[in-house]
Motif scaffolding. Structure first.
Motif, PDB file in Angstrom:
ATOM      1  N   GLY A 130       0.810  -1.211   0.000  1.00  0.00           N
ATOM      2  CA  GLY A 130       0.000   0.000   0.000  1.00  0.00           C
ATOM      3  C   GLY A 130       0.842   1.259   0.000  1.00  0.00           C
ATOM      4  O   GLY A 130       0.510   2.244  -0.678  1.00  0.00           O
ATOM      5  N   ILE A 131       1.946   1.235   0.753  1.00  0.00           N
ATOM      6  CA  ILE A 131       2.857   2.390   0.774  1.00  0.00           C
ATOM      7  C   ILE A 131       3.488   2.601  -0.599  1.00  0.00           C
ATOM      8  O   ILE A 131       3.579   3.730  -1.099  1.00  0.00           O
ATOM      9  N   ASN A 132       3.933   1.498  -1.232  1.00  0.00           N
ATOM     10  CA  ASN A 132       4.553   1.608  -2.563  1.00  0.00           C
ATOM     11  C   ASN A 132       3.567   2.147  -3.593  1.00  0.00           C
ATOM     12  O   ASN A 132       3.909   3.007  -4.417  1.00  0.00           O
ATOM     13  N   THR A 133       2.334   1.624  -3.551  1.00  0.00           N
ATOM     14  CA  THR A 133       1.317   2.121  -4.488  1.00  0.00           C
ATOM     15  C   THR A 133       0.982   3.577  -4.188  1.00  0.00           C
ATOM     16  O   THR A 133       0.816   4.392  -5.097  1.00  0.00           O
ATOM     17  N   GLY A 134       0.895   3.904  -2.909  1.00  0.00           N
ATOM     18  CA  GLY A 134       0.605   5.280  -2.517  1.00  0.00           C
ATOM     19  C   GLY A 134       1.676   6.252  -2.983  1.00  0.00           C
ATOM     20  O   GLY A 134       1.369   7.388  -3.362  1.00  0.00           O
ATOM     21  N   ASN A 135       2.924   5.809  -2.965  1.00  0.00           N
ATOM     22  CA  ASN A 135       4.017   6.668  -3.438  1.00  0.00           C
ATOM     23  C   ASN A 135       3.861   6.966  -4.931  1.00  0.00           C
ATOM     24  O   ASN A 135       4.145   8.088  -5.383  1.00  0.00           O
ATOM     25  N   PRO A 146      -2.733  12.523 -14.570  1.00  0.00           N
ATOM     26  CA  PRO A 146      -3.897  11.677 -14.237  1.00  0.00           C
ATOM     27  C   PRO A 146      -3.449  10.489 -13.383  1.00  0.00           C
ATOM     28  O   PRO A 146      -2.342   9.970 -13.553  1.00  0.00           O
ATOM     29  N   ILE A 147      -4.315  10.076 -12.464  1.00  0.00           N
ATOM     30  CA  ILE A 147      -3.946   8.979 -11.561  1.00  0.00           C
ATOM     31  C   ILE A 147      -3.866   7.676 -12.337  1.00  0.00           C
ATOM     32  O   ILE A 147      -4.836   7.230 -12.954  1.00  0.00           O
ATOM     33  N   SER A 148      -2.703   7.079 -12.311  1.00  0.00           N
ATOM     34  CA  SER A 148      -2.476   5.783 -12.935  1.00  0.00           C
ATOM     35  C   SER A 148      -1.413   5.065 -12.119  1.00  0.00           C
ATOM     36  O   SER A 148      -0.374   5.652 -11.794  1.00  0.00           O
ATOM     37  N   TYR A 149      -1.678   3.843 -11.763  1.00  0.00           N
ATOM     38  CA  TYR A 149      -0.734   3.128 -10.906  1.00  0.00           C
ATOM     39  C   TYR A 149      -0.842   1.632 -11.163  1.00  0.00           C
ATOM     40  O   TYR A 149      -1.809   1.143 -11.742  1.00  0.00           O
ATOM     41  N   THR A 150       0.175   0.935 -10.758  1.00  0.00           N
ATOM     42  CA  THR A 150       0.178  -0.530 -10.816  1.00  0.00           C
ATOM     43  C   THR A 150       0.162  -1.070  -9.395  1.00  0.00           C
ATOM     44  O   THR A 150       0.782  -0.486  -8.492  1.00  0.00           O
ATOM     45  N   ILE A 151      -0.554  -2.154  -9.201  1.00  0.00           N
ATOM     46  CA  ILE A 151      -0.619  -2.775  -7.882  1.00  0.00           C
ATOM     47  C   ILE A 151       0.732  -3.392  -7.548  1.00  0.00           C
ATOM     48  O   ILE A 151       1.300  -4.143  -8.348  1.00  0.00           O
ATOM     49  N   ALA A 152       1.252  -3.070  -6.380  1.00  0.00           N
ATOM     50  CA  ALA A 152       2.556  -3.592  -5.957  1.00  0.00           C
ATOM     51  C   ALA A 152       2.479  -5.104  -5.760  1.00  0.00           C
ATOM     52  O   ALA A 152       1.446  -5.642  -5.336  1.00  0.00           O
ATOM     53  N   ASP A 153       3.565  -5.786  -6.048  1.00  0.00           N
ATOM     54  CA  ASP A 153       3.616  -7.241  -5.870  1.00  0.00           C
ATOM     55  C   ASP A 153       3.392  -7.632  -4.413  1.00  0.00           C
ATOM     56  O   ASP A 153       2.813  -8.683  -4.129  1.00  0.00           O
ATOM     57  N   THR A 215      -7.909  -5.094 -11.973  1.00  0.00           N
ATOM     58  CA  THR A 215      -7.588  -3.672 -12.152  1.00  0.00           C
ATOM     59  C   THR A 215      -8.396  -3.029 -13.274  1.00  0.00           C
ATOM     60  O   THR A 215      -8.368  -1.807 -13.430  1.00  0.00           O
ATOM     61  N   SER A 216      -9.122  -3.826 -14.058  1.00  0.00           N
ATOM     62  CA  SER A 216      -9.906  -3.263 -15.158  1.00  0.00           C
ATOM     63  C   SER A 216     -11.233  -2.674 -14.689  1.00  0.00           C
ATOM     64  O   SER A 216     -11.868  -1.909 -15.417  1.00  0.00           O
ATOM     65  N   ASN A 217     -11.661  -3.012 -13.491  1.00  0.00           N
ATOM     66  CA  ASN A 217     -12.955  -2.561 -12.972  1.00  0.00           C
ATOM     67  C   ASN A 217     -12.749  -1.335 -12.086  1.00  0.00           C
ATOM     68  O   ASN A 217     -12.228  -1.432 -10.977  1.00  0.00           O
ATOM     69  N   ASN A 219     -14.733   0.313 -10.391  1.00  0.00           N
ATOM     70  CA  ASN A 219     -15.499   0.318  -9.140  1.00  0.00           C
ATOM     71  C   ASN A 219     -14.670  -0.168  -7.957  1.00  0.00           C
ATOM     72  O   ASN A 219     -15.034   0.077  -6.807  1.00  0.00           O
ATOM     73  N   PHE A 220     -13.570  -0.858  -8.236  1.00  0.00           N
ATOM     74  CA  PHE A 220     -12.747  -1.412  -7.170  1.00  0.00           C
ATOM     75  C   PHE A 220     -11.341  -0.809  -7.138  1.00  0.00           C
ATOM     76  O   PHE A 220     -10.459  -1.356  -6.502  1.00  0.00           O
ATOM     77  N   HIS A 221     -11.163   0.316  -7.814  1.00  0.00           N
ATOM     78  CA  HIS A 221      -9.867   0.973  -7.771  1.00  0.00           C
ATOM     79  C   HIS A 221      -9.634   1.590  -6.398  1.00  0.00           C
ATOM     80  O   HIS A 221     -10.529   2.241  -5.840  1.00  0.00           O
ATOM     81  N   GLN A 222      -8.428   1.404  -5.889  1.00  0.00           N
ATOM     82  CA  GLN A 222      -8.104   1.974  -4.583  1.00  0.00           C
ATOM     83  C   GLN A 222      -7.992   3.495  -4.655  1.00  0.00           C
ATOM     84  O   GLN A 222      -8.321   4.201  -3.704  1.00  0.00           O
ATOM     85  N   PHE A 223      -7.481   3.993  -5.769  1.00  0.00           N
ATOM     86  CA  PHE A 223      -7.312   5.435  -5.964  1.00  0.00           C
ATOM     87  C   PHE A 223      -7.919   5.823  -7.308  1.00  0.00           C
ATOM     88  O   PHE A 223      -7.758   5.127  -8.303  1.00  0.00           O
ATOM     89  N   GLY A 224      -8.641   6.947  -7.332  1.00  0.00           N
ATOM     90  CA  GLY A 224      -9.176   7.462  -8.584  1.00  0.00           C
ATOM     91  C   GLY A 224     -10.175   6.528  -9.246  1.00  0.00           C
ATOM     92  O   GLY A 224     -10.180   6.376 -10.468  1.00  0.00           O
ATOM     93  N   GLY A 225     -11.021   5.888  -8.462  1.00  0.00           N
ATOM     94  CA  GLY A 225     -12.001   4.965  -9.025  1.00  0.00           C
ATOM     95  C   GLY A 225     -13.193   5.684  -9.622  1.00  0.00           C
ATOM     96  O   GLY A 225     -13.220   6.907  -9.769  1.00  0.00           O
ATOM     97  N   SER A 226     -14.210   4.900  -9.976  1.00  0.00           N
ATOM     98  CA  SER A 226     -15.421   5.462 -10.570  1.00  0.00           C
ATOM     99  C   SER A 226     -16.202   6.265  -9.533  1.00  0.00           C
ATOM    100  O   SER A 226     -15.899   6.245  -8.336  1.00  0.00           O
ATOM    101  N   THR A 227     -17.233   6.948  -9.998  1.00  0.00           N
ATOM    102  CA  THR A 227     -18.064   7.731  -9.083  1.00  0.00           C
ATOM    103  C   THR A 227     -18.835   6.845  -8.115  1.00  0.00           C
ATOM    104  O   THR A 227     -19.306   7.309  -7.070  1.00  0.00           O
TER     105      THR A 227
END
Length: 303
Positions: A130-135, A146-153, A215-217, A219-227
Motif C-alpha cells: 500500500g505504501i509503494n502504491t501510494g508513493n 492523471p492517476i495511474s498506478y500498478t498494484i505492488a507485488d 484492475t480493469s474494474n 469500481n474497485f480501484h483503490q485510488f481514482g475509481g469510478s463515481t
C-alpha cells in the motif's frame, strides 16, 4: 463544501467504532489480550477505523495533503487482516476449550498458530504494498498527472495469503463444528458466532481480491475509481465489518468472566491439575490439606 461518500463513510465509522473500541477493550480485559483469544484484534480493527476515518475527514480542511489521503486509504485496505485474525483467534480458543481426546487431528494448535502467522505476514506485505502504491499516486498528484498506478507485488502476495488464510479458517471452523458437542455452552455460542461472521468476512475478502487482481474494474480501484467506487466500499467493506463486529461483540459480552490466573486452565481443561490458588495450592486439592497454605497458620495461629 459538500461531503463526499468517503467523508460520510468516515463519519459512520467513527460513530460505530468508537463505542466498539470500548467494548473490545472490555472483552480483551475479561477474556485475555493474547492472540489466541482473538479479542485483541477487535481493538486493533477499531483503532484502524478510527484513525483512518479521522485522516479521511482531515482531507476536508487539507485537500492538497496527499499523505493524509493516502494514509487513510492504506488503513482502509488493510482492515481485512484483523477480521481474519480475530476469527482465527476465536477458533483457536474453541479448539483449546476441547479436551484432548475430543479434539480433531486437524487442525491442531500448531497449524492454527501458523495460520495466524501467515495472515500477519500478509498484513505486513499489504502495508508495504500500500505504501509503494501510494508513493506512485502521490508522485502523479504532485506532477499534476492523471492517476495511474500498478498494484505492488507485495499487495498481491499479501492478499493471496489472506485468501489462503480465510479458506483454511473455514475448514478449521467446520472441523470444530463437527465436534461442537464437546464444547462448553459458552464456547458453542462463540463458534456459532464465527459461522455467522464468515459470510460477511467473505464479502470483505472478495472486495480486497477484486481491488487487487481486477484492475480493469474502476469500481474497485483503490485510488481514482469510478463515481460509484465509494458505494462499493460502503456496502462490501464498512457494512460487512460492522455486522461482523456486532455479532462477535454481542456473543463475547454473554461469556462469563474468568479470572486472569484461571484462563489457561479454563481454555484447556487438561491443564486443570496445574491450577493454583493464591497460596500455591492446587485447586483440585482445595481446600488446603496442608497448614502451610493456610493464612492463619502462616501468621502463627492455629489452622
Amino acid at each position: 463544501m459538500a461531503l463526499t461518500i468517503y467523508n460520510k463513510i468516515s463519519i459512520l465509522q467513527l460513530a460505530f467504532f468508537v463505542p466498539s473500541l470500548i467494548v473490545a477493550g472490555i472483552l480483551s480485559y475479561r477474556h485475555g489480550f493474547r492472540r489466541s483469544s482473538g479479542w485483541i484484534y477487535l481493538v486493533i480493527l477499531s483503532l484502524m477505523r478510527i484513525i483512518g476515518a479521522s485522516m479521511e475527514l482531515a482531507t476536508i480542511s487539507s485537500p492538497d495533503n496527499t499523505s493524509i489521503a493516502i494514509g487513510a486509504q492504506i488503513l482502509q485496505n488493510i482492515g481485512l487482516s484483523p477480521l481474519i485474525l480475530m476469527l482465527l483467534g476465536l477458533v483457536t480458543r474453541s479448539y483449546l476449550a476441547m479436551s484432548e481426546k475430543n479434539r480433531p487431528s486437524l487442525p491442531n494448535a500448531r497449524i492454527l498458530r501458523l495460520l495466524q502467522l501467515a495472515v500477519i505476514v500478509g498484513l505486513i506485505l499489504s502495508i508495504v504494498g500500500g505504501i509503494n502504491t501510494g508513493n506512485q499516486v502521490s508522485k502523479e498528484l504532485v506532477d499534476g498527472s492523471p492517476i495511474s498506478y500498478t498494484i505492488a507485488d507485495e499487495s498481491k502476495a499479501g492478499t493471496a495469503l489472506m485468501i489462503v488464510g480465510y479458506a483454511l479458517l473455514v475448514l478449521s471452523a467446520v472441523a470444530l463444528l463437527l465436534r461442537i458437542g464437546s464444547l462448553p455452552q459458552g464456547e458453542k455460542r462463540l463458534l456459532i458466532a464465527v459461522f455467522v461472521a464468515l459470510p460477511f468476512v467473505f464479502v470483505r475478502l472478495l472486495y480486497s481480491a477484486l481491488s487487487i487482481f481486477d484492475t480493469s474494474n474502476a469500481n474497485f480501484h483503490q485510488f481514482g475509481g469510478s463515481t460509484d467506487a465509494g458505494y462499493y466500499v460502503l456496502g462490501m467493506c464498512t457494512v460487512m465489518e460492522i455486522i461482523t463486529v456486532i455479532a462477535l461483540e454481542a456473543v463475547g459480552l454473554t461469556l462469563p468472566y474468568v479470572p486472569h490466573n484461571e484462563r489457561g486452565s479454563i481454555l484447556n481443561p487438561n491443564r486443570a491439575v496445574n491450577r493454583l490458588d493464591t497460596y500455591g495450592q492446587p485447586l483440585n486439592e482445595y481446600p488446603p490439606s496442608n497448614n502451610q497454605y493456610s493464612p492463619r497458620a502462616r501468621q502463627g495461629g492455629s489452622a
